[in-house]
Design a protein around this motif. Structure first.
Motif, PDB file in Angstrom:
ATOM      1  N   ARG A  48       1.111  -1.191   0.502  1.00 36.68           N
ATOM      2  CA  ARG A  48      -0.112   0.355   0.197  1.00 36.68           C
ATOM      3  C   ARG A  48       0.669   1.272   0.177  1.00 36.68           C
ATOM      4  O   ARG A  48       0.645   2.393  -0.986  1.00 36.68           O
ATOM      5  N   TRP A  49       1.842   1.389   1.067  1.00 37.87           N
ATOM      6  CA  TRP A  49       1.770   2.418   1.381  1.00 37.87           C
ATOM      7  C   TRP A  49       3.962   3.150   0.321  1.00 37.87           C
ATOM      8  O   TRP A  49       3.679   3.728  -0.143  1.00 37.87           O
ATOM      9  N   PRO A  50       4.443   1.385  -0.434  1.00 37.50           N
ATOM     10  CA  PRO A  50       5.321   1.843  -1.786  1.00 37.50           C
ATOM     11  C   PRO A  50       4.459   2.329  -2.824  1.00 37.50           C
ATOM     12  O   PRO A  50       5.410   3.239  -3.055  1.00 37.50           O
ATOM     13  N   LEU A  51       3.305   1.667  -3.257  1.00 39.74           N
ATOM     14  CA  LEU A  51       2.601   1.946  -4.149  1.00 39.74           C
ATOM     15  C   LEU A  51       2.228   3.575  -4.009  1.00 39.74           C
ATOM     16  O   LEU A  51       2.197   4.051  -5.087  1.00 39.74           O
ATOM     17  N   THR A  52       1.295   3.069  -3.099  1.00 38.85           N
ATOM     18  CA  THR A  52       1.014   5.320  -3.004  1.00 38.85           C
ATOM     19  C   THR A  52       2.265   6.532  -3.178  1.00 38.85           C
ATOM     20  O   THR A  52       1.934   7.097  -3.779  1.00 38.85           O
TER      21      THR A  52
END
Length: 159
Positions: A48-52
């Protein structure tokens, strides 16, 4: 009003529209999409956070291009496009495209190494090729602008 003035005015309208859409994607759509992905697919929640952050970075790169294009349009309107001030903004575009390309190349390698389906690999290769072409085109355009600026400076010195 000349064709150039109409084109500049229309481009400014669409740059404002594009920048607004990018802000919506950057702060609402992309984070919301990856939050939804994490809820629906807990096995992928760690992405979630790496892609965001990744998509936020790419959107930021596009925003830099939009702002630099706006500044270049201002120089066109003021008939100062063939100046060193224009080269600064073209360099900003080249830098933003280069940064996006470098990160995309890293993503391409990661996707290529971990893929069991050729579809995502082809999409990433297509995106990488497209950004490569855009970046190289901007390098050529920068060289042409530099030459035109030098020619104009030489012509003004003669006159």
């Amino acid at each position: 009003m000349t064709t150039e003035r109409w084109a500049v005015a229309a481009l400014r309208v669409f740059l404002v529209l594009l920048f607004g859409i990018l802000l919506v994607f950057q702060f609402m759509s992309v984070p919301g999409q990856f939050a939804h992905m994490a809820q629906e697919s807990p096995g992928s929640a760690h992405l979630r956070w790496p892609l965001t952050a990744l998509f936020g970075f790419w959107i930021l790169c596009v925003q830099v291009v939009v702002v630099a294009t706006w500044k270049l349009l201002t120089l066109v309107r003021e008939d100062r496009i063939f100046s060193d001030a224009a080269l600064v903004w073209v360099d900003a575009i080249v830098g933003a495209v280069g940064a996006a390309w470098a990160v995309l190349l890293g993503v391409s390698v990661l996707v290529g190494l971990g893929a069991d389906d050729p579809g995502p690999v082809l999409v990433v290769v297509l995106a990488t090729t497209g950004v490569t072409v855009l970046g190289l085109l901007m390098v050529v355009m920068r060289a042409l602008l530099r030459r035109a600026t030098e020619l104009r400076t030489d012509m003004e010195a003669v006159i």
